[in-house]
Write a protein that holds these residues in place. Structure first.
Motif, mmCIF file in Angstrom:
data_model
loop_
_atom_site.group_PDB
_atom_site.id
_atom_site.type_symbol
_atom_site.label_atom_id
_atom_site.label_comp_id
_atom_site.label_asym_id
_atom_site.label_seq_id
_atom_site.Cartn_x
_atom_site.Cartn_y
_atom_site.Cartn_z
ATOM 1 N N SER A 282 0.888 -1.191 0.037
ATOM 2 C CA SER A 282 0.079 0.068 0.169
ATOM 3 C C SER A 282 0.707 1.473 -0.020
ATOM 4 N N ASP A 283 2.244 1.332 0.070
ATOM 5 C CA ASP A 283 2.967 2.085 0.515
ATOM 6 C C ASP A 283 4.317 1.697 0.440
ATOM 7 N N ALA A 284 5.293 2.345 -0.729
ATOM 8 C CA ALA A 284 6.724 1.777 -1.230
ATOM 9 C C ALA A 284 7.560 3.149 -1.419
ATOM 10 N N THR A 285 9.124 2.592 -0.493
ATOM 11 C CA THR A 285 9.776 3.285 -0.472
ATOM 12 C C THR A 285 11.356 3.219 -1.259
ATOM 13 N N THR A 286 11.968 3.224 -2.192
ATOM 14 C CA THR A 286 13.433 2.533 -2.889
ATOM 15 C C THR A 286 14.251 3.314 -2.882
ATOM 16 N N GLU A 287 15.680 2.984 -2.712
ATOM 17 C CA GLU A 287 16.498 4.158 -3.093
ATOM 18 C C GLU A 287 17.588 2.999 -3.603
ATOM 19 N N PRO A 288 16.826 2.527 -4.708
ATOM 20 C CA PRO A 288 17.736 1.487 -5.430
ATOM 21 C C PRO A 288 19.057 1.556 -5.404
ATOM 22 N N HIS A 289 20.326 1.593 -4.547
ATOM 23 C CA HIS A 289 21.350 1.809 -4.991
ATOM 24 C C HIS A 289 22.438 0.950 -3.549
ATOM 25 N N PRO A 290 23.599 0.667 -4.114
ATOM 26 C CA PRO A 290 23.843 -0.289 -2.477
ATOM 27 C C PRO A 290 24.125 0.567 -1.485
ATOM 28 N N GLY A 291 23.638 0.136 0.355
ATOM 29 C CA GLY A 291 23.594 0.895 1.131
ATOM 30 C C GLY A 291 21.885 1.540 1.463
ATOM 31 N N GLY A 292 21.342 1.353 -0.038
ATOM 32 C CA GLY A 292 19.709 2.314 -0.291
ATOM 33 C C GLY A 292 18.288 1.793 0.387
ATOM 34 N N LEU A 293 17.321 2.475 0.936
ATOM 35 C CA LEU A 293 16.395 2.107 1.597
ATOM 36 C C LEU A 293 15.278 1.095 0.771
ATOM 37 N N TYR A 294 14.737 -0.233 1.152
ATOM 38 C CA TYR A 294 14.219 -0.821 0.681
ATOM 39 C C TYR A 294 12.843 -0.675 2.046
ATOM 40 N N LEU A 295 11.833 -0.231 2.086
ATOM 41 C CA LEU A 295 10.709 -0.094 2.900
ATOM 42 C C LEU A 295 9.316 0.110 1.591
ATOM 43 N N LEU A 296 8.247 -0.627 2.496
ATOM 44 C CA LEU A 296 7.900 -1.709 1.876
ATOM 45 C C LEU A 296 5.781 -2.141 3.253
ATOM 46 N N ARG A 297 5.028 -1.219 2.787
ATOM 47 C CA ARG A 297 3.866 -1.420 4.148
ATOM 48 C C ARG A 297 3.134 -1.891 3.120
ATOM 49 N N GLY A 298 2.348 -3.382 3.790
ATOM 50 C CA GLY A 298 1.890 -4.343 3.106
ATOM 51 C C GLY A 298 0.298 -3.774 2.831
ATOM 52 N N VAL A 299 -0.906 -4.896 3.133
ATOM 53 C CA VAL A 299 -1.470 -4.778 3.228
ATOM 54 C C VAL A 299 -2.655 -5.062 4.110
ATOM 55 N N GLY A 300 -4.192 -4.863 4.294
ATOM 56 C CA GLY A 300 -4.771 -6.022 5.083
ATOM 57 C C GLY A 300 -4.694 -5.978 6.519
ATOM 58 N N PRO A 301 -5.099 -7.302 7.151
ATOM 59 C CA PRO A 301 -5.363 -7.455 9.047
ATOM 60 C C PRO A 301 -3.872 -6.976 9.545
ATOM 61 N N ARG A 302 -2.562 -7.793 8.309
ATOM 62 C CA ARG A 302 -1.737 -8.076 9.059
ATOM 63 C C ARG A 302 -0.170 -7.306 7.753
ATOM 64 N N GLY A 303 -1.405 -6.548 7.411
ATOM 65 C CA GLY A 303 -0.470 -5.810 6.461
ATOM 66 C C GLY A 303 0.827 -4.812 7.313
ATOM 67 N N GLY A 304 2.307 -5.484 7.185
ATOM 68 C CA GLY A 304 2.760 -4.758 8.331
ATOM 69 C C GLY A 304 4.343 -4.346 7.200
ATOM 70 N N VAL A 305 4.914 -3.803 8.263
ATOM 71 C CA VAL A 305 6.169 -2.631 7.635
ATOM 72 C C VAL A 305 7.300 -3.725 6.829
ATOM 73 N N ALA A 306 7.744 -3.949 5.744
ATOM 74 C CA ALA A 306 9.209 -4.334 5.629
ATOM 75 C C ALA A 306 10.323 -3.905 5.230
ATOM 76 N N ARG A 307 10.859 -3.348 5.219
ATOM 77 C CA ARG A 307 12.385 -2.840 5.583
ATOM 78 C C ARG A 307 13.949 -3.877 6.030
ATOM 79 N N GLY A 308 14.165 -3.461 4.814
ATOM 80 C CA GLY A 308 15.573 -3.759 4.729
ATOM 81 C C GLY A 308 16.865 -2.796 3.766
ATOM 82 N N ALA A 309 17.716 -3.246 3.164
ATOM 83 C CA ALA A 309 18.624 -2.001 2.388
ATOM 84 C C ALA A 309 19.406 -2.627 1.525
#
Length: 151
Positions: free
Chosen positions: A36-63
């Protein structure tokens, strides 16, 4: 030594690698098949952030660790507030291979802590790679209602 818990998936997509790569890195395109929402910085060290959907719509984060345009992505992954798979604790590697007039996407998700987590993520990847295959080929994947764990 215990066996690592790894999810491997492949899907053939009727689109060129550049298109598939965009659907994996461009937040607007990502949202056509996942989240339902995404932020990406596609370069080494850049942020990967994704908000899920539905009742279990957690937030995934990485680099991002590796970004080789139209060929390969590797990024860490985990769930904010997740004790079993916290942010950055697992690794997703995606290779895009020209095949049969389209793209073979080969994905490996490693570093998962248990068989149960590998099974849950395998279910999620099955759902979302199916949606990516439709969206990247120019189709409408429809609204994302999340992953159903009911049989």
């Amino acid at each position: 030594m215990t066996e690592p818990f790894i999810v491997r998936r492949e899907t053939q997509i009727a689109a060129p690698r550049a298109t598939v790569f965009a659907y994996l890195t461009d937040p607007e395109k990502i949202l056509s098949w996942m989240g339902s929402d995404a932020t990406t910085e596609p370069h080494p060290g850049g942020l990967y952030l994704l908000r899920g959907v539905g009742p279990r719509g957690g937030v995934a984060r990485g680099a991002f660790r590796e970004v080789v345009p139209v060929h390969r992505l590797a990024y860490t992954f985990g769930w904010e507030g997740g004790q079993e798979v916290p942010p950055g604790s697992s690794l997703i590697e995606i290779d895009l291979i020209e095949r049969d007039g389209g793209t073979l996407l080969r994905m490996t998700h490693s570093g998962l802590p248990s068989e149960a987590q590998a099974a849950a993520h395998a279910t999620g990847w099955g759902h979302y790679l199916g949606r990516l295959t439709i969206a990247a080929a120019g189709g409408d994947a429809g609204p994302d209602n999340g992953v159903s764990t009911k049989s």
